[in-house]
Design a protein around this motif. Structure first.
Motif, PDB file in Angstrom:
ATOM      1  N   LEU A 105       0.868  -1.178   0.074  1.00  0.00           N
ATOM      2  CA  LEU A 105      -0.080   0.074   0.079  1.00  0.00           C
ATOM      3  C   LEU A 105       0.829   1.384  -0.211  1.00  0.00           C
ATOM      4  O   LEU A 105       1.964   1.265   0.677  1.00  0.00           O
ATOM      5  CB  LEU A 105      -0.815   0.143   1.133  1.00  0.00           C
ATOM      6  N   ASP A 200      -3.025  -7.127  -9.908  1.00  0.00           N
ATOM      7  CA  ASP A 200      -3.902  -6.385  -9.089  1.00  0.00           C
ATOM      8  C   ASP A 200      -3.228  -5.196  -8.216  1.00  0.00           C
ATOM      9  O   ASP A 200      -3.789  -4.390  -8.097  1.00  0.00           O
ATOM     10  CB  ASP A 200      -4.515  -7.292  -8.008  1.00  0.00           C
ATOM     11  N   GLN A 201      -2.119  -5.473  -7.773  1.00  0.00           N
ATOM     12  CA  GLN A 201      -1.608  -4.635  -6.806  1.00  0.00           C
ATOM     13  C   GLN A 201      -1.113  -3.485  -7.472  1.00  0.00           C
ATOM     14  O   GLN A 201      -1.348  -2.490  -7.103  1.00  0.00           O
ATOM     15  CB  GLN A 201      -0.125  -5.130  -6.455  1.00  0.00           C
ATOM     16  N   GLN A 204      -4.523  -1.556  -8.271  1.00  0.00           N
ATOM     17  CA  GLN A 204      -5.328  -0.852  -7.284  1.00  0.00           C
ATOM     18  C   GLN A 204      -4.595   0.066  -6.652  1.00  0.00           C
ATOM     19  O   GLN A 204      -5.037   0.528  -5.411  1.00  0.00           O
ATOM     20  CB  GLN A 204      -5.314  -2.246  -6.069  1.00  0.00           C
ATOM     21  N   SER A 205      -3.564   0.477  -7.261  1.00  0.00           N
ATOM     22  CA  SER A 205      -2.708   1.820  -6.723  1.00  0.00           C
ATOM     23  C   SER A 205      -3.636   2.990  -6.897  1.00  0.00           C
ATOM     24  O   SER A 205      -4.577   2.699  -7.767  1.00  0.00           O
ATOM     25  CB  SER A 205      -1.533   1.827  -7.669  1.00  0.00           C
ATOM     26  N   ASP A 206      -3.387   4.035  -6.324  1.00  0.00           N
ATOM     27  CA  ASP A 206      -3.748   5.265  -6.368  1.00  0.00           C
ATOM     28  C   ASP A 206      -3.842   5.799  -7.828  1.00  0.00           C
ATOM     29  O   ASP A 206      -2.719   5.761  -8.347  1.00  0.00           O
ATOM     30  CB  ASP A 206      -3.262   6.336  -5.582  1.00  0.00           C
TER      31      ASP A 206
END
Ligand SMILES: NC(=O)c1ccc[n+]([C@@H]2O[C@H](COP(=O)([O-])OP(=O)(O)OC[C@H]3O[C@@H](n4cnc5c(N)ncnc54)[C@H](OP(=O)(O)O)[C@@H]3O)[C@@H](O)[C@H]2O)c1
Length: 260
Positions: A105, A200-201, A204-206
């Motif tokens: 994150l 996905d990582q 799913q980032s900003d």
């Protein structure tokens, strides 16, 4: 002179952490295509079906695979990975250990909470340390450990106050263990450093983070695009092979030439 049989992983058994999807799933399949039996690991209940699909695909390829739900963040769940590997091992050993599972994150320093710090270090650093410690008695001479690092370890990207240091720690562990486990255990320890990869990582980032990265991605020397899982996984499989026996303590870039 190599006859290329060295890249075969036939009869070897691998643990790939976080192999329900993304880069880990790609690595699991690449290792299986080269003949390895694979522990397919996931953590979220929602990923069980996807992980089972990877197991089914490996079984179709013709090697053994076993599903294993375990969080590398939880010290009491780590032994499950070892037990699963020994169940499918043809040699009674675990020849390959891939540290792929990670949390990533984004948070700037001012937004960094103790929880974000603890969860990321527990998953990305503590997990691999104690999984390796638990696996070590089962790794034979010629064994292989590969970490998946990240651009975050090297590029100094804003928003990686915690993720960046966890990945730099992975690269430090590779250099330390290459020395600790070389003469004593005959094990090589390396890492592959991907740039941005379409998983996905990444998605799913900003959105602002993805936008900020766009100019850099368009300048990628190999091609103006984000990386694919299959740009990364074959390099990992190569490092697991006998042909890579003289490479240890290294970090191989799989980032289209973005940085070293
Ligand atoms: N994508 C990129 O742009 C990129 C770039 C450079 C490096 N990397 C690195 O590549 C690796 C894989 O990234 P990815 O993009 O493929 O990630 P991803 O698509 O988000 O998948 C993460 C995987 O890790 C698993 N996982 C998460 N926490 C876990 C835990 N505590 N214990 C066990 N498994 C856990 C997930 O399981 P569930 O499915 O059960 O949640 C999933 O299988 C990571 O080390 C990441 O830092 C990624």
């Amino acid at each position: 002179m190599s006859d290329f049989t060295g890249v075969s992983l036939k009869g070897k058994t691998a643990i790939v952490t976080g192999s329900s999807r993304g880069i880990g799933a790609g690595i699991a399949l690449q290792l299986a295509k080269r003949g390895a039996n694979v522990v397919v690991n996931y953590v979220s209940e929602g990923s069980k079906d996807r992980a089972q699909e990877i197991v089914d695909q490996i079984t179709k390829i013709g090697t053994k695979a076993i599903l294993c739900q375990a969080s590398v963040m939880k010290l009491d769940e780590i032994p499950r990975l070892i037990e699963a590997a020994l169940k499918i091992s043809e040699t009674g050993k675990i020849e390959i250990l891939i540290h792929n599972a990670a949390l990533g994150l984004e948070a700037n320093l001012v937004d960094t909470s103790l929880e974000l710090y603890t969860t990321h270090f527990d998953c990305n650093v503590r997990g691999p340390i104690f999984l390796t410690k638990e696996a070590l008695p089962h790794l034979p001479r010629g064994g292989r450990i590969v970490f998946i690092s990240s651009a975050a370890a090297r590029l100094g990207v804003a928003g990686h106050t915690v993720y960046g240091p966890t990945k730099a720690a992975n690269e430090a562990l590779v250099r330390v263990w290459a020395k600790e486990l070389g003469h004593s255990h005959g094990i090589t320890v390396n890492c592959v450093n991907p740039g941005p990869v379409a998983t996905d990582q990444w998605f799913q980032s900003d959105p602002q983070f993805i936008k900020d990265m766009e100019p850099m991605i368009n300048e990628t020397p190999a091609a103006p695009r984000v990386g694919e899982v299959d740009d990364i996984a074959p390099l990992v499989a190569f490092l697991c092979s006998d042909d890579a026996r003289w490479t240890t303590g290294s970090c191989l870039s799989a980032n289209g030439g973005l940085y070293n």
